[in-house]
Scaffold this motif. Structure first.
Motif, PDB file in Angstrom:
ATOM      1  N   UNK A  93       1.163  -1.449  -0.400  1.00 40.31           N
ATOM      2  CA  UNK A  93       0.016  -0.023   0.237  1.00 40.31           C
ATOM      3  C   UNK A  93       0.794   1.523  -0.044  1.00 40.31           C
ATOM      4  N   UNK A  94       1.759   1.359   0.948  1.00 40.38           N
ATOM      5  CA  UNK A  94       2.930   2.572   0.880  1.00 40.38           C
ATOM      6  C   UNK A  94       3.734   2.757  -0.358  1.00 40.38           C
ATOM      7  N   UNK A  95       4.124   1.822  -0.789  1.00 40.40           N
ATOM      8  CA  UNK A  95       4.626   1.886  -2.551  1.00 40.40           C
ATOM      9  C   UNK A  95       4.057   1.903  -3.549  1.00 40.40           C
ATOM     10  N   UNK A  96       2.724   1.131  -3.690  1.00 38.95           N
ATOM     11  CA  UNK A  96       1.593   1.515  -4.551  1.00 38.95           C
ATOM     12  C   UNK A  96       0.506   2.451  -4.789  1.00 38.95           C
ATOM     13  N   UNK A  97       0.040   2.733  -3.176  1.00 39.25           N
ATOM     14  CA  UNK A  97      -0.988   3.176  -2.933  1.00 39.25           C
ATOM     15  C   UNK A  97      -2.627   2.110  -3.183  1.00 39.25           C
ATOM     16  N   UNK A  98      -1.696   1.270  -3.874  1.00 38.66           N
ATOM     17  CA  UNK A  98      -3.117   0.176  -4.207  1.00 38.66           C
ATOM     18  C   UNK A  98      -3.282  -1.136  -3.094  1.00 38.66           C
ATOM     19  N   UNK A  99      -4.712  -1.730  -2.514  1.00 39.12           N
ATOM     20  CA  UNK A  99      -4.727  -2.693  -1.563  1.00 39.12           C
ATOM     21  C   UNK A  99      -3.858  -4.119  -2.010  1.00 39.12           C
ATOM     22  N   UNK A 100      -3.348  -4.819  -1.620  1.00 44.21           N
ATOM     23  CA  UNK A 100      -2.385  -5.871  -2.718  1.00 44.21           C
ATOM     24  C   UNK A 100      -3.362  -6.464  -2.961  1.00 44.21           C
ATOM     25  N   UNK A 101      -4.963  -6.956  -2.314  1.00 44.34           N
ATOM     26  CA  UNK A 101      -5.815  -7.836  -3.364  1.00 44.34           C
ATOM     27  C   UNK A 101      -6.137  -6.762  -4.169  1.00 44.34           C
ATOM     28  N   UNK A 102      -6.511  -5.268  -4.645  1.00 42.90           N
ATOM     29  CA  UNK A 102      -6.593  -5.424  -6.265  1.00 42.90           C
ATOM     30  C   UNK A 102      -5.601  -4.144  -5.953  1.00 42.90           C
ATOM     31  N   UNK A 103      -4.223  -4.945  -6.819  1.00 42.34           N
ATOM     32  CA  UNK A 103      -3.559  -4.484  -8.016  1.00 42.34           C
ATOM     33  C   UNK A 103      -3.793  -4.647  -9.272  1.00 42.34           C
ATOM     34  N   UNK A 104      -3.506  -3.483  -9.897  1.00 46.28           N
ATOM     35  CA  UNK A 104      -4.200  -3.520 -11.462  1.00 46.28           C
ATOM     36  C   UNK A 104      -3.101  -4.101 -12.290  1.00 46.28           C
ATOM     37  N   UNK A 105      -3.388  -4.927 -13.219  1.00 44.54           N
ATOM     38  CA  UNK A 105      -2.514  -4.773 -14.194  1.00 44.54           C
ATOM     39  C   UNK A 105      -1.332  -4.309 -14.768  1.00 44.54           C
ATOM     40  N   UNK A 106      -1.496  -2.526 -15.003  1.00 43.05           N
ATOM     41  CA  UNK A 106      -1.093  -1.914 -15.080  1.00 43.05           C
ATOM     42  C   UNK A 106      -0.956  -0.338 -14.540  1.00 43.05           C
ATOM     43  N   UNK A 107       0.174   0.002 -13.837  1.00 41.24           N
ATOM     44  CA  UNK A 107      -0.129   1.690 -13.301  1.00 41.24           C
ATOM     45  C   UNK A 107      -0.035   1.249 -12.172  1.00 41.24           C
ATOM     46  N   UNK A 108       1.019   0.213 -11.758  1.00 39.41           N
ATOM     47  CA  UNK A 108       0.862   0.206 -10.043  1.00 39.41           C
ATOM     48  C   UNK A 108       2.619   0.997  -9.643  1.00 39.41           C
ATOM     49  N   UNK A 109       3.085   0.951 -11.079  1.00 37.02           N
ATOM     50  CA  UNK A 109       4.878   1.019 -10.898  1.00 37.02           C
ATOM     51  C   UNK A 109       5.704   0.238 -10.166  1.00 37.02           C
ATOM     52  N   UNK A 110       5.325  -0.790 -10.621  1.00 43.00           N
ATOM     53  CA  UNK A 110       5.926  -2.028 -10.067  1.00 43.00           C
ATOM     54  C   UNK A 110       6.132  -3.256 -10.962  1.00 43.00           C
ATOM     55  N   UNK A 111       8.104  -3.297 -11.520  1.00 42.03           N
ATOM     56  CA  UNK A 111       8.545  -4.177 -11.858  1.00 42.03           C
ATOM     57  C   UNK A 111       7.679  -5.106 -12.251  1.00 42.03           C
ATOM     58  N   UNK A 112       7.510  -6.514 -13.654  1.00 44.28           N
ATOM     59  CA  UNK A 112       7.236  -6.883 -13.547  1.00 44.28           C
ATOM     60  C   UNK A 112       7.250  -8.601 -13.586  1.00 44.28           C
ATOM     61  N   UNK A 113       7.309  -9.676 -13.146  1.00 45.85           N
ATOM     62  CA  UNK A 113       7.455 -11.024 -13.868  1.00 45.85           C
ATOM     63  C   UNK A 113       5.729 -10.729 -14.251  1.00 45.85           C
ATOM     64  N   UNK A 114       5.513 -12.330 -15.478  1.00 49.91           N
ATOM     65  CA  UNK A 114       5.027 -12.261 -16.424  1.00 49.91           C
ATOM     66  C   UNK A 114       4.696 -13.564 -16.337  1.00 49.91           C
TER      67      UNK A 114
END
Length: 149
Positions: free
Chosen positions: A89-110
């Motif tokens: 939540x602190x790093x992205x602004x999103x609750x862990x259960x509602x992370x969007x596919x894009x726009x969270x600002x984190x690098x991804x593993x796909x």
């Protein structure tokens, strides 16, 4: 953190092919989405804590465990486990259960298995909306770390 309107504007500006789906009842997690969409097409976003910080792991929602050894091998460094929800939540602004596919600002593993589909469904960060998006757009609009099996 983007709201649904901002996400829509971002996707339009980025020339992504997408649809936003509104729900009468909020979806609590990716497992709920399986009740509305083909389970093979539903992507879940989990945040993991690695030696180098947080990363978003985008996988098929039916996946029930994380192969840490395989991910460590692909990354070349260690995964410590799932990230603390407060840190997410602190790093992205999103609750862990509602992370969007894009726009969270984190690098991804796909999840490589998701790339065979023309589109996938995933969270927008708002439990009342789901986005239908091409896997290649998710990858193109994210900082890609690696594909995982």
């Amino acid at each position: 953190m983007m709201n649904v309107r901002q996400l829509q504007e971002y996707l339009n500006k980025s020339k992504a092919v997408f649809e936003l789906k509104e729900h009468d009842e909020p979806l609590k997690n990716a497992k709920d989405a399986v009740n509305y969409f083909d389970a093979e097409l539903v992507a879940a976003v989990y945040v993991i804590h690695t030696e180098r910080g947080l990363a978003a792991m985008i996988v098929n929602a039916e996946r029930d465990k994380m192969d840490t050894e395989s991910i460590n091998y692909v990354l070349g460094y260690k995964v410590k486990g799932m990230a603390d929800p407060k840190l997410v939540r602190q790093a992205t602004g999103y609750d862990a259960g509602f992370m969007p596919l894009i726009g969270h600002g984190l690098p991804i593993l796909f999840d490589k298995g998701l790339t065979i589909h023309d589109y996938i469904y995933g969270s927008t960060g708002d439990p009342r909306y789901t986005v239908k998006l091409r896997p290649e757009d998710v990858i193109r609009l994210s900082e890609m770390l690696a594909f995982i099996e």
